[in-house]
Design a protein around this motif. Structure first.
Motif, PDB file in Angstrom:
ATOM      1  N   LEU A 176      46.117  69.612  66.449  1.00  0.00           N
ATOM      2  CA  LEU A 176      45.683  70.347  65.307  1.00  0.00           C
ATOM      3  C   LEU A 176      45.129  71.692  66.014  1.00  0.00           C
ATOM      4  O   LEU A 176      45.207  72.040  67.070  1.00  0.00           O
ATOM      5  N   THR A 210      54.541  57.326  54.664  1.00  0.00           N
ATOM      6  CA  THR A 210      53.645  58.356  54.247  1.00  0.00           C
ATOM      7  C   THR A 210      54.133  59.644  55.109  1.00  0.00           C
ATOM      8  O   THR A 210      54.550  59.683  56.288  1.00  0.00           O
ATOM      9  N   LEU A 211      54.672  60.601  54.113  1.00  0.00           N
ATOM     10  CA  LEU A 211      55.263  61.907  54.718  1.00  0.00           C
ATOM     11  C   LEU A 211      53.725  62.742  55.134  1.00  0.00           C
ATOM     12  O   LEU A 211      52.828  62.759  54.559  1.00  0.00           O
ATOM     13  N   PHE A 212      54.072  63.815  56.090  1.00  0.00           N
ATOM     14  CA  PHE A 212      52.992  64.715  56.208  1.00  0.00           C
ATOM     15  C   PHE A 212      53.727  66.083  56.787  1.00  0.00           C
ATOM     16  O   PHE A 212      54.861  66.336  56.762  1.00  0.00           O
ATOM     17  N   GLN A 293      59.642  72.753  47.661  1.00  0.00           N
ATOM     18  CA  GLN A 293      59.087  71.569  48.248  1.00  0.00           C
ATOM     19  C   GLN A 293      58.693  70.559  47.160  1.00  0.00           C
ATOM     20  O   GLN A 293      58.711  69.405  47.410  1.00  0.00           O
TER      21      GLN A 293
ATOM     22  N   PHE B 221      49.309  60.497  47.935  1.00  0.00           N
ATOM     23  CA  PHE B 221      50.574  60.880  47.824  1.00  0.00           C
ATOM     24  C   PHE B 221      51.175  61.515  49.153  1.00  0.00           C
ATOM     25  O   PHE B 221      52.394  61.527  49.070  1.00  0.00           O
ATOM     26  N   PHE B 222      50.432  62.179  49.908  1.00  0.00           N
ATOM     27  CA  PHE B 222      50.882  62.863  50.964  1.00  0.00           C
ATOM     28  C   PHE B 222      49.928  63.025  51.892  1.00  0.00           C
ATOM     29  O   PHE B 222      48.689  63.439  51.291  1.00  0.00           O
ATOM     30  N   PHE B 223      50.055  63.067  53.209  1.00  0.00           N
ATOM     31  CA  PHE B 223      49.063  63.250  53.972  1.00  0.00           C
ATOM     32  C   PHE B 223      48.553  64.601  54.434  1.00  0.00           C
ATOM     33  O   PHE B 223      49.384  65.396  54.568  1.00  0.00           O
ATOM     34  N   ASN B 224      47.168  64.992  54.474  1.00  0.00           N
ATOM     35  CA  ASN B 224      46.855  66.288  54.906  1.00  0.00           C
ATOM     36  C   ASN B 224      46.339  66.153  56.176  1.00  0.00           C
ATOM     37  O   ASN B 224      45.339  65.418  56.530  1.00  0.00           O
ATOM     38  N   THR B 225      47.066  66.948  57.167  1.00  0.00           N
ATOM     39  CA  THR B 225      46.602  66.861  58.639  1.00  0.00           C
ATOM     40  C   THR B 225      45.359  67.185  58.867  1.00  0.00           C
ATOM     41  O   THR B 225      44.476  67.052  59.876  1.00  0.00           O
ATOM     42  N   LEU B 226      44.609  67.953  57.834  1.00  0.00           N
ATOM     43  CA  LEU B 226      43.069  68.502  58.272  1.00  0.00           C
ATOM     44  C   LEU B 226      42.158  67.465  57.291  1.00  0.00           C
ATOM     45  O   LEU B 226      40.930  68.050  57.041  1.00  0.00           O
ATOM     46  N   TYR B 227      42.736  66.356  57.066  1.00  0.00           N
ATOM     47  CA  TYR B 227      42.099  65.194  56.527  1.00  0.00           C
ATOM     48  C   TYR B 227      41.449  65.722  55.142  1.00  0.00           C
ATOM     49  O   TYR B 227      42.354  66.203  54.416  1.00  0.00           O
ATOM     50  N   PHE B 236      43.966  72.289  51.932  1.00  0.00           N
ATOM     51  CA  PHE B 236      45.289  71.677  51.886  1.00  0.00           C
ATOM     52  C   PHE B 236      46.069  72.364  53.051  1.00  0.00           C
ATOM     53  O   PHE B 236      45.773  73.731  52.884  1.00  0.00           O
ATOM     54  N   TYR B 240      51.947  71.351  51.897  1.00  0.00           N
ATOM     55  CA  TYR B 240      51.414  70.389  51.220  1.00  0.00           C
ATOM     56  C   TYR B 240      51.860  70.863  49.726  1.00  0.00           C
ATOM     57  O   TYR B 240      51.524  71.773  49.197  1.00  0.00           O
ATOM     58  N   MET B 284      39.057  60.655  55.043  1.00  0.00           N
ATOM     59  CA  MET B 284      40.443  60.661  54.551  1.00  0.00           C
ATOM     60  C   MET B 284      40.817  59.890  53.676  1.00  0.00           C
ATOM     61  O   MET B 284      40.282  58.931  53.362  1.00  0.00           O
ATOM     62  N   ILE B 286      43.294  57.080  52.232  1.00  0.00           N
ATOM     63  CA  ILE B 286      44.271  56.169  52.758  1.00  0.00           C
ATOM     64  C   ILE B 286      45.598  56.440  51.974  1.00  0.00           C
ATOM     65  O   ILE B 286      45.546  56.238  50.800  1.00  0.00           O
ATOM     66  N   PRO B 287      46.605  56.673  52.639  1.00  0.00           N
ATOM     67  CA  PRO B 287      47.881  56.803  51.669  1.00  0.00           C
ATOM     68  C   PRO B 287      48.242  55.673  50.683  1.00  0.00           C
ATOM     69  O   PRO B 287      47.828  54.667  50.828  1.00  0.00           O
TER      70      PRO B 287
END
Lengths: 363, 441
Positions: A176, A210-212, A293, B221-227, B236, B240, B284, B286-287
């Motif tokens: 990150l 899970t996609l990211f 997207q 439904f989609f993971f956010n990398t910044l939680y 977001f 995203y 966060m 949980i997906p």
């Protein structure tokens, strides 16, 4: 207020893990001054510089680094007609570096990313953390509420089945960024002053299914496990879209990792991202992507790879077929992209024949 | 007959009502206009507040003052509540009155617990449910300004009766509290936990954080990398999808623990000195379709949405009074996650932390009870493969359907599962009977 680490010269040089097994791939168009700051952490490693843009320009690499450098002419010479799959005028060209590398692991970083500080003020050796992430297993089948159980000080929580505690090999480590966060253009326009100052002291496995959104700014991966799927797509010059290279690769590698039982981690390490790109320029590049997207994500979420796809290359070729089939109707770009995906695999296999020791030196 | 158009004066007075708060002095106004403004316009339009009342009073005009007296208009005195944190009311739209704090008392002496939590809990209503197996009377500190309802075995027996397969002993006693609560949100913390401290040694308020988690959307439904993108300073990230950014309602918030983490007996027994000192500053979602072990030590939930899904169903034969000897929360948590995934609700994990005191002996627990560890091997894959039918549109329907499937598909492998299925079905019935409407106690 976050600040980058300013004096890294005094950083303790620890044992350079995997120094003969890892290449650092850096795409650049301007200069590599930032390497000076990373010197204590990067010097033991071999660098692969992919020079984008004008090939007549000379990029100076700071003294003391062991590197190979490829510009557009080199790429064309090495790949011949297959060079069409490598983007021009976009950092997506970095994936050429993955292809020519002969090492087991890759770490890629942008040239505007500096060394960050942890909350104690210590300079963060991002490469070391990535290596730690890659060397210990992932746990994609059941979420651990204390995050990566293999980290010192953490463990599996009550209720975590013992049969799942061995984990699976980690294919990707996604880091990150502090300071300038990786926002898209609309968010940048609305919040131009927002800075990421929150240091979240966790690494976690992204669960299966899970996609990211994978960012290529601070990324490491196991080249032998997932390398052929790390194609960063067709972006930049002559293409209708930009700033979706790493996103595209991220969606592809995630479905393939899920299929092959490999893990993807995200979280630490942090780097300090210093440059905020122009949001208006970004908006123009991303514009189509923002609409596309919406259809691309459901496509990837629904992907089911057949059982006989047992290698990364087979999975990727299958994926390329599906892209052509299902996404081709959104825009002819996806037809081109699907073809480029196949070209990429051809080129990869040519440069990396199985079994033979090859000398992929600068021609 | 044509109606008279409004006069300029009338229009001016009407306009001034809208902008009354910007006037600093009404005294220059002629008396009859002032009266008109006060009586006909301000009062009738419902625009009289403290500030505007002061404005009129300041004119000193007799007619206005006598009107105020005749109409018995009074200043409202707002009491100063020392425990109210100004940040709270800005962050959530949740009123204190919508929350119940449910504590399962497995220890009779609750004085240290209550003192530790006083400053954080005092503004809320507390439900304390005494473990029916606890013989001694509960000891609660005197003179607290809490609003507490205490329920004991006799209350449980009265409401639930004896013809149920649900046992409310041990940690399961909390679920009685969940059942009889009539609030929208429930926060529940084990009685061996105290507030944790942040890096500046201030007490962390887990209730506030849980409510923040529940009041902001979840993004399964989609993971956010910044939680959690709804936290201050986060958002977001690039890539995203915009259509997924509005998120879904968060129904469950799972907090964590510093010091004694919720590890299982074998793990803690292997590393008896191990304590959790890492504060991970993240929440966060949980997906969707991802299962996790939800610990009951520090949770909060939207009772209106998922109340019936938290069920005290799976009891271990050797179940005890320490978490190492229970699995009921893990089972219940997976039920809730399946329900949330099915109904399009979210589950968050991460902050807040509580400090969990050292208690018990993991090695002793391990000697006594390892059944739970064994059961999880079957439980997890089974829940992961669960897909509820489209006809299950309410939480109760979902739980009833799951109960049936547990009986059919797991009942054969361990009698504990058969009993769990019974308990789940009884729970749904119980919830329908006394889960809403007037309080049964």
């Amino acid at each position: 207020m976050v600040e980058p680490a300013t004096d890294t010269k005094s950083a303790v040089r620890t044992v350079a893990l995997l120094k003969d097994e890892l290449d650092i791939v850096i795409p650049t168009i301007r200069n590599l001054d930032f390497l000076e700051m990373w010197r204590p952490f990067f010097e033991p490693y071999h660098l692969i510089i992919v020079q984008d843009g004008d090939p007549t320009k000379t990029i100076k690499v700071p003294d003391g680094f062991d590197y190979e450098l490829y510009n557009r002419n080199d790429i064309n010479k090495i790949l011949g007609p297959k060079a069409s799959c490598i983007s021009f005028k976009d950092s997506a060209c970095r994936c050429f570096g993955y292809m020519v590398s002969k090492k087991k692991y890759i770490f890629t970083i942008d040239d505007d990313c500096f060394v960050a500080k942890d909350p104690t003020g210590k300079a963060i050796n991002a490469l070391e953390q990535h290596i730690k992430n890659l060397l210990c297993p992932s746990t994609p089948f059941f979420f651990n509420t204390l995050y990566d159980p293999f980290r010192e000080g953490a463990d599996f929580v009550r209720g975590y089945p013992f049969s799942l505690r061995e984990g699976v090999p980690t294919a990707v480590s996604h880091g990150l960024w502090l300071n300038i966060p990786d926002y898209d253009a609309p968010t940048q326009l609305v919040k131009p002053l927002e800075r990421n100052t929150r240091y979240v002291d966790a690494v976690m496995t992204i669960p299966k299914g899970t996609l990211f959104p994978m960012c290529g700014m601070n990324l490491a991966f196991h080249r032998e496990l997932i390398g052929p799927a790390m194609y960063f797509g067709l972006m930049g010059d002559g293409q209708p879209i930009g700033r979706y290279d790493d996103m595209w690769a991220g969606w592809c590698i995630k479905v393939i990792c899920d299929h092959l039982g490999l893990g993807v981690k995200t979280g630490l390490p942090y780097i300090y991202h210093s440059k905020a790109s122009n949001p208006f320029v970004n908006l123009r590049k991303e514009y189509k992507g923002i609409f596309w997207q919406e259809e691309i994500i459901p496509f990837f979420q629904a992907v089911s790879l057949p059982k006989d796809c047992t290698t990364v290359q087979k999975c990727y070729i299958e994926l390329a077929k599906m892209v052509k089939d299902k996404l081709g109707k959104i825009d002819p770009y996806f037809d081109k992209l699907a073809d480029a995906m196949v070209t990429w695999i051809d080129a990869w296999d040519e440069l990396n024949p199985i079994g033979a020791a090859n000398k992929g030196k600068k021609a | 007959m044509r109606t008279q158009p409004p006069s300029l004066l009338s229009l001016a007075v009407d306009a001034s009502v809208l902008h009354l708060s910007h006037f600093s002095d009404l005294s220059p106004l002629p008396d009859h206009i002032l009266l008109d403004l006060f009586l006909k316009r301000t009062l009738r339009a419902g625009k009289l507040n403290e500030k505007i009342l002061k404005l009129f009073l300041a004119t000193g005009k007799e007619e206005v003052l006598s009107l105020i007296q005749t109409l018995n208009i009074q200043h409202i005195l707002t009491p100063v509540l020392p425990t109210k944190s100004p940040k709270m009311s800005v962050v959530n739209n949740i009123e204190d009155g919508e929350i119940d704090i449910v504590i399962g008392a497995l220890h009779s002496d609750l004085r240290p617990f209550m003192s530790a939590w006083k400053s954080i809990f005092s503004r809320y209503h507390l439900i304390i449910v005494k473990d029916p197996d606890l013989k001694d009377d509960l000891q609660i500190p005197e003179g607290l300004s809490f609003k507490i309802d205490i329920y004991t075995k006799s209350h449980i027996d009265k409401v639930v009766g004896s013809s149920t397969s649900i046992a409310f002993s041990g940690y399961s006693c909390k679920y009685f509290g969940f059942l009889v609560s009539r609030k929208k949100y429930v926060v529940s913390i084990d009685d061996d936990c105290v507030p944790a401290k942040d890096a500046d040694s201030f007490l962390i308020d887990p209730v506030a954080q849980h409510l923040r988690n529940l009041a902001t959307p979840a993004t399964p439904f989609f993971f956010n990398t910044l939680y959690d993108p709804y936290r201050n300073g986060a958002d977001f990230v690039r890539g995203y999808p915009f259509s997924l950014r509005s998120g879904v309602t968060c129904a469950l918030s799972c907090g964590l623990w510093l010091n004694l983490a919720d590890l299982d007996a074998p793990t803690q027994a292997l590393k008896p000195e191990k304590r959790n000192s890492r504060y991970v500053d993240a929440v966060m979602t949980i997906p969707a379709r991802v299962m996790m072990p939800i610990s009951g030590i520090n949770i909060a939930f939207n009772r209106e949405l998922v109340g019936p899904a938290l069920c005290p169903a799976l009891r271990l034969t050797g179940e005890g009074k320490v978490r190492w000897e229970t699995m009921e929360d893990i089972w219940s948590g997976m039920c809730v996650k399946v329900v949330c995934d099915h109904l399009g609700l979210g589950v968050k994990s991460g902050l807040p932390y509580v400090w969990r005191n050292d208690r018990g002996d993991a090695i002793e627990s391990l000697k006594k009870e390892w059944e739970g560890v064994k059961l999880m091997e079957e439980v997890v894959p089974w829940f992961q493969s669960m897909v509820l039918s489209r006809t299950a549109t309410t939480t109760e329907d979902c739980v009833a359907e799951m109960a049936k499937r547990v009986k059919e598909q797991l009942g054969g492998s361990d009698p504990g599962f058969g009993r769990a299925a019974e308990a789940m079905m009884d729970w749904v019935e119980l919830w329908k009977k006394v889960g809403s409407g007037p309080s049964p106690v």
